[in-house]
Design an enzyme around this catalytic site. Structure first.
Site, short mmCIF file in Angstrom:
data_model
loop_
_atom_site.label_atom_id
_atom_site.label_comp_id
_atom_site.label_asym_id
_atom_site.label_seq_id
_atom_site.Cartn_x
_atom_site.Cartn_y
_atom_site.Cartn_z
N TYR A 346 -0.49 -54.85 -5.29
CA TYR A 346 -0.72 -56.09 -4.53
C TYR A 346 -1.45 -57.13 -5.38
O TYR A 346 -1.07 -58.30 -5.44
CB TYR A 346 -1.53 -55.74 -3.29
CG TYR A 346 -1.77 -56.87 -2.32
CD1 TYR A 346 -0.75 -57.36 -1.51
CD2 TYR A 346 -3.05 -57.43 -2.19
CE1 TYR A 346 -0.99 -58.39 -0.61
CE2 TYR A 346 -3.29 -58.45 -1.29
CZ TYR A 346 -2.26 -58.92 -0.50
OH TYR A 346 -2.50 -59.94 0.40
N THR A 381 -5.98 -60.51 11.09
CA THR A 381 -4.55 -60.38 11.43
C THR A 381 -4.23 -58.90 11.61
O THR A 381 -5.09 -58.02 11.42
CB THR A 381 -3.63 -60.88 10.28
OG1 THR A 381 -3.82 -60.03 9.14
CG2 THR A 381 -3.90 -62.31 9.90
P1 NAD Z 1 1.73 -59.92 8.25
O1 NAD Z 1 2.13 -58.56 7.80
O2 NAD Z 1 1.14 -60.08 9.62
O3 NAD Z 1 2.99 -60.92 8.14
C1 NAD Z 1 3.83 -60.95 7.00
C2 NAD Z 1 5.21 -61.36 7.44
O4 NAD Z 1 6.07 -61.33 6.27
C3 NAD Z 1 5.81 -60.38 8.46
O5 NAD Z 1 6.28 -61.08 9.60
C4 NAD Z 1 6.93 -59.72 7.68
O6 NAD Z 1 8.04 -59.33 8.49
C5 NAD Z 1 7.31 -60.80 6.66
N1 NAD Z 1 8.05 -60.21 5.56
C6 NAD Z 1 7.72 -59.08 4.86
N2 NAD Z 1 8.70 -58.79 3.98
C7 NAD Z 1 9.65 -59.75 4.10
C8 NAD Z 1 10.89 -59.98 3.45
N3 NAD Z 1 11.38 -59.12 2.53
N4 NAD Z 1 11.62 -61.05 3.82
C9 NAD Z 1 11.17 -61.92 4.78
N5 NAD Z 1 9.99 -61.73 5.43
C10 NAD Z 1 9.24 -60.67 5.09
O7 NAD Z 1 0.74 -60.48 7.14
P2 NAD Z 1 -0.38 -61.63 7.21
O8 NAD Z 1 -1.69 -60.98 7.29
O9 NAD Z 1 -0.01 -62.68 8.18
O10 NAD Z 1 -0.26 -62.19 5.72
C11 NAD Z 1 0.55 -63.30 5.36
C12 NAD Z 1 0.37 -63.58 3.88
O11 NAD Z 1 -1.03 -63.77 3.60
C13 NAD Z 1 0.81 -62.44 2.97
O12 NAD Z 1 1.39 -62.97 1.80
C14 NAD Z 1 -0.48 -61.72 2.66
O13 NAD Z 1 -0.40 -60.99 1.46
C15 NAD Z 1 -1.43 -62.88 2.56
N6 NAD Z 1 -2.84 -62.52 2.75
C16 NAD Z 1 -3.30 -62.03 3.93
C17 NAD Z 1 -4.66 -61.71 4.07
C18 NAD Z 1 -5.26 -61.21 5.36
O14 NAD Z 1 -6.47 -60.98 5.40
N7 NAD Z 1 -4.48 -61.01 6.42
C19 NAD Z 1 -5.52 -61.88 2.98
C20 NAD Z 1 -5.01 -62.37 1.79
C21 NAD Z 1 -3.67 -62.70 1.69
#
Ligand code: NAD
Length: 440
Positions: A346, A381
């Site tokens: 990651y 989330t």
């Molecule tokens: P989440 O898992 O709730 O949502 C991610 C979405 O991406 C999902 O709806 C999933 O179906 C979609 N997805 C995954 N693979 C896919 C693909 N191959 N094609 C199309 N869609 C796809 O995650 P989140 O917590 O909302 O995170 C969103 C972004 O923020 C991500 O890039 C994550 O790495 C980043 N992020 C999140 C956090 C956190 O604390 N939640 C922290 C740092 C970064």
């Protein structure tokens, strides 16, 4: 997920207990769009930004003062006039008298000249020093105060309004301790600052839930037509997001070999024959230490988080589907800055997103397209709700806000990058992490 500790700490009994025991004290953050006043505006002698900034803030309806007997909501210092270390004393002189009197959820902004754009080593040294001041103020002032350093390139005086509006409002509630670079040029002024994205078409990947759904809703609130993209398995949730934003849903697995071509075909056939704003939000985690990690876990994470945005960008740009004024926005992570145990895959992918921004920014400048990224910290989330309790509590508390951020906090930073007023902002990676202690 509910932050029960924060709710307790903000209750009558909780406030007493937290104070007596010296426990983390998460303030209630304001997240509204208003630019609260009074704004105390100061300048080190010779600064070039305070006058243009006074004019634009007053035109925006803000109350700007030079000295204040009442509590200020924001302290803004133009430090561009500082050309040597002896002059850094003006930082102390400005902040010392007001350090204790800033309102709750106050705002501190220091404006400087990018060290690389200064005319002498002593000026570059002094301007670089500003980082230490702002980051420390973010850690010191507490009570929801945010503190940022905004480096404005010479000739960028007419390009700072969208950034000041964002940083002075409650929309930047979970952004603190950041260094933001605004380039030269005059930015477009949106006809309506409440709907700066009117007439724009935005694509948000991973939009069925979490941060992506918040981004889709926020860009729609700001006037954009939104295409919400996610995997077919998330079809129902995706349709709900598309309906609530009056946008379109596009079911597509971004890792499919033909995904970039299918996406480009879909956009080329649309009414705009292109897309103005592309937000690469889709992301996955598959955590294991590298010693225990199956190669499929490595490939899956790199494939979604880094290779897919790269391939999509290449396809859309080579087919001229992102016009001048376009915005590409990545979603990195503080894990991509600091690294994280159990997240080699990651963190590699998210550091790659930062690399993508830095390598493409100069290449896209000639097309009038900007590329930036947010790097979220602990955001409440489904992804973080799955974390073990101890790690989750550490993530929530080890930052200047003593609480996790919300998806809307990430979305607001993305909306600021997307604004037509942000045309001189490119190559930036801004953390939305409440000034997390993880990472630089
Ligand atoms: P989440 O898992 O709730 O949502 C991610 C979405 O991406 C999902 O709806 C999933 O179906 C979609 N997805 C995954 N693979 C896919 C693909 N191959 N094609 C199309 N869609 C796809 O995650 P989140 O917590 O909302 O995170 C969103 C972004 O923020 C991500 O890039 C994550 O790495 C980043 N992020 C999140 C956090 C956190 O604390 N939640 C922290 C740092 C970064």
């Amino acid at each position: 997920m509910a932050d029960r500790y924060a709710n307790f700490a903000n209750s009558g009994l909780g406030r007493t207990v937290v104070k007596r025991l010296g426990l983390p004290d998460p303030p209630r953050l304001r997240r509204d769009a208003a630019i609260d006043g009074p704004i105390l505006l100061g300048a080190a002698p010779g600064g070039r930004l305070s006058e243009p900034i006074r004019k634009l803030l007053e035109a925006a309806g803000a109350e700007v003062v030079d000295t204040t007997e009442v509590r200020a909501a924001a302290l803004v210092l133009d430090a561009t006039g500082i050309t040597g270390s002896a002059e850094l004393r003006s930082l102390y002189d400005f902040f010392h008298p007001y350090a204790r009197s800033l309102k709750v959820s106050g705002r501190v902004i220091v404006l400087g000249t990018p060290p690389e754009a200064t005319s002498s080593p002593s000026e570059a040294t002094a301007q670089r020093s500003l980082e230490g001041l702002t980051r420390s103020i973010g850690k010191e002032f507490g009570r929801g105060t945010t503190a940022q350093l905004v480096y404005v390139a010479p000739g960028g005086e007419g390009a700072v309004e969208s950034t000041l509006r964002f940083l002075l409002s409650g929309r930047s509630a979970y952004v603190s301790g950041q260094v933001i670079r605004v380039g030269a040029g005059v930015a477009e002024v949106p006809a309506d600052w409440d709907r700066p994205l009117d007439g724009k078409l935005a694509l948000v990947t991973g939009a069925a839930r979490g941060i992506g759904a918040a981004i889709a809703r926020t860009l729609a609130r700001d006037g954009a037509d939104v295409i919400a993209l996610d995997v077919p398995a998330a079809g129902d949730a995706l349709a709900d997001v598309a309906n609530s934003t009056r946008g379109r849903a596009l079911q597509l697995d971004l890792t499919a070999a033909d995904a970039p071509a299918r996406l480009a075909g879909y956009l080329a056939a649309g009414p705009r024959a292109g897309v103005d704003i592309v937000v690469h939000n889709a992301g996955i985690t598959r955590d294991k230490t590298i010693a225990r990690m199956d190669p499929s876990l490595w490939d899956a994470v790199l494939g979604v988080n880094l290779t897919a945005p790269e391939r999509v960008n290449q396809e859309l740009l080579s087919r001229d589907l992102i016009p001048s004024g376009g915005r590409i926005i990545g979603v990195a992570s503080i894990a991509g800055i600091a690294g994280n145990r159990g997240q080699t895959n990651y963190a590699t992918s998210k550091a790659g997103v930062i690399g993508l921004v830095q390598s493409w920014a100069p290449l896209l400048a000639g097309r009038g397209v900007t590329i930036n990224a947010v790097a979220p910290g602990f955001i409440e989330t489904a992804m973080t709700a799955k974390m073990p309790l101890g790690l989750r509590e550490a993530g929530r508390r080890l930052n200047s806000m003593s609480q996790g951020g919300l998806p809307i906090d990430v979305a607001e930073a993305i909306a600021w990058f997307a604004s037509p007023g942000s045309s001189a902002i490119t190559g930036n990676v801004v953390r939305v992490c409440g000034q997390s202690l993880l990472g630089a």
